[in-house]
Motif scaffolding. Sequence first.
Motif, PDB file in Angstrom:
ATOM      1  N   ILE A  49       0.903  -1.265  -0.143  1.00 47.83           N
ATOM      2  CA  ILE A  49       0.042   0.179   0.081  1.00 47.83           C
ATOM      3  C   ILE A  49       1.056   1.144  -0.086  1.00 47.83           C
ATOM      4  CG2 ILE A  49      -1.545   1.380   1.324  1.00 47.83           C
ATOM      5  CD1 ILE A  49      -2.903  -1.256   2.369  1.00 47.83           C
ATOM      6  N   LEU A  50       1.923   1.533   0.823  1.00 47.93           N
ATOM      7  CA  LEU A  50       2.767   2.531   1.036  1.00 47.93           C
ATOM      8  C   LEU A  50       3.555   2.653  -0.311  1.00 47.93           C
ATOM      9  CD1 LEU A  50       3.800   2.296   4.855  1.00 47.93           C
ATOM     10  CD2 LEU A  50       1.840   3.483   3.662  1.00 47.93           C
ATOM     11  N   PHE A  51       4.179   1.680  -0.943  1.00 47.59           N
ATOM     12  CA  PHE A  51       4.662   1.689  -2.284  1.00 47.59           C
ATOM     13  C   PHE A  51       3.933   2.401  -3.290  1.00 47.59           C
ATOM     14  CE2 PHE A  51       7.775  -2.016  -1.343  1.00 47.59           C
ATOM     15  CZ  PHE A  51       8.665  -1.371  -0.787  1.00 47.59           C
ATOM     16  N   PHE A  52       2.628   1.799  -3.467  1.00 48.95           N
ATOM     17  CA  PHE A  52       1.759   2.506  -4.297  1.00 48.95           C
ATOM     18  C   PHE A  52       1.280   3.861  -4.033  1.00 48.95           C
ATOM     19  CE2 PHE A  52       0.203  -1.712  -5.437  1.00 48.95           C
ATOM     20  CZ  PHE A  52       0.577  -1.861  -6.797  1.00 48.95           C
ATOM     21  N   ARG A  53       1.406   4.176  -2.567  1.00 50.80           N
ATOM     22  CA  ARG A  53       1.060   5.709  -2.273  1.00 50.80           C
ATOM     23  C   ARG A  53       2.267   6.524  -2.575  1.00 50.80           C
ATOM     24  NH1 ARG A  53      -2.924   7.979  -1.721  1.00 50.80           N
ATOM     25  NH2 ARG A  53      -2.700   9.209   0.410  1.00 50.80           N
ATOM     26  N   GLU A  54       3.456   5.967  -2.555  1.00 51.33           N
ATOM     27  CA  GLU A  54       4.702   6.868  -2.888  1.00 51.33           C
ATOM     28  C   GLU A  54       4.423   7.119  -4.420  1.00 51.33           C
ATOM     29  OE1 GLU A  54       7.770   9.249  -2.625  1.00 51.33           O
ATOM     30  OE2 GLU A  54       6.813   8.202  -0.852  1.00 51.33           O
ATOM     31  N   LEU A  55       3.878   6.446  -5.119  1.00 50.21           N
ATOM     32  CA  LEU A  55       3.751   6.414  -6.668  1.00 50.21           C
ATOM     33  C   LEU A  55       2.513   7.367  -6.947  1.00 50.21           C
ATOM     34  CD1 LEU A  55       5.147   3.108  -7.583  1.00 50.21           C
ATOM     35  CD2 LEU A  55       6.243   5.224  -7.843  1.00 50.21           C
ATOM     36  N   ALA A  83       9.708   2.442 -11.239  1.00 51.74           N
ATOM     37  CA  ALA A  83       8.919   3.606 -11.284  1.00 51.74           C
ATOM     38  C   ALA A  83       9.737   4.649 -10.213  1.00 51.74           C
ATOM     39  CB  ALA A  83       7.470   3.851 -10.865  1.00 51.74           C
ATOM     40  N   LEU A  84      10.182   4.202  -9.132  1.00 52.00           N
ATOM     41  CA  LEU A  84      10.822   4.832  -8.115  1.00 52.00           C
ATOM     42  C   LEU A  84      12.220   5.273  -8.771  1.00 52.00           C
ATOM     43  CD1 LEU A  84       9.330   2.966  -4.928  1.00 52.00           C
ATOM     44  CD2 LEU A  84       9.112   5.503  -5.532  1.00 52.00           C
ATOM     45  N   ILE A  85      12.905   4.448  -9.298  1.00 53.50           N
ATOM     46  CA  ILE A  85      13.960   4.739  -9.957  1.00 53.50           C
ATOM     47  C   ILE A  85      13.829   6.016 -10.829  1.00 53.50           C
ATOM     48  CG2 ILE A  85      16.065   3.828 -11.494  1.00 53.50           C
ATOM     49  CD1 ILE A  85      15.620   1.114 -10.362  1.00 53.50           C
ATOM     50  N   GLU A  86      13.072   6.020 -11.827  1.00 57.98           N
ATOM     51  CA  GLU A  86      12.594   7.026 -12.631  1.00 57.98           C
ATOM     52  C   GLU A  86      12.410   8.124 -12.005  1.00 57.98           C
ATOM     53  OE1 GLU A  86       9.830   5.713 -15.322  1.00 57.98           O
ATOM     54  OE2 GLU A  86      10.928   4.409 -16.253  1.00 57.98           O
TER      55      GLU A  86
END
Length: 245
Positions: A49-55, A83-86
């Motif tokens: 959930i938190l990964f998706f929220r960060e995005l 996505a987070l790397i970008e």
Amino acid sequence: MYIKEAAEQAGVSIRTLHHYDQIGLLSPRTEEQGYRVYSDEDLIQLQQILFFRELGFKLSRIKEMLNDPQFDRDAALQLQRQALIEKKERLDRIIQTIEKTIKTEREGGTMTNEERFAGFDFSSNPFESEAIERWGKEAVTKMKKNTEDLPVNKRFELEKNLNELFSKLARCMSKGPASDEAQTSVAEWYRYLNVIGDYSPRAFKGLGAIYVEDERFLRNMEQYGQGFAQFMCEAMEIYADGLLN
């Protein structure tokens, strides 16, 4: 673990975990005394959930994905990582631009437009898919193409003009969304949108509603003042209804 420890481990508030439970996004086991108990599987889901929220994903969309029988956790992690790397690379470029700008301001010298706007990329809109779904492909595609075709400094000028327009609208809040001043500025916002896109009155009204419904837009709008998102929603609805009637 109990909710307090789970919140501390994840770096979120207890209120956030209560909310996730209330909307059925993350519902741990509840003891007879009413205490929520989080299992290892619950914490793994919380991480997702938190990964998706960060995005920038909406909670409703996260819930939909996690409840999908075809959801592949490993595939999701791979996509999230990329996505987070970008995102990190883009932020690194912007930080470098800030540092170079500070050095130029302090020591003198000049920067080219390419150097001044390095890292900014208005063509990569993380909300594009959602916008297409909500407002129609034609309007968003036209707006995206029009902005992509502009030089970087012109795109920056568009952002500057938008900020000035929203600041002017914020100064109308005390007079109410139906005031002549507010409606004149909202009409300017409508014309502005249709220079870079193709928004019908109905789509314009829908955009105003999203300012309140979507917490990402809400957060961005509230930088102009508390209650600005709601003010814009009402002002845009009044203006759009006037065009439709």
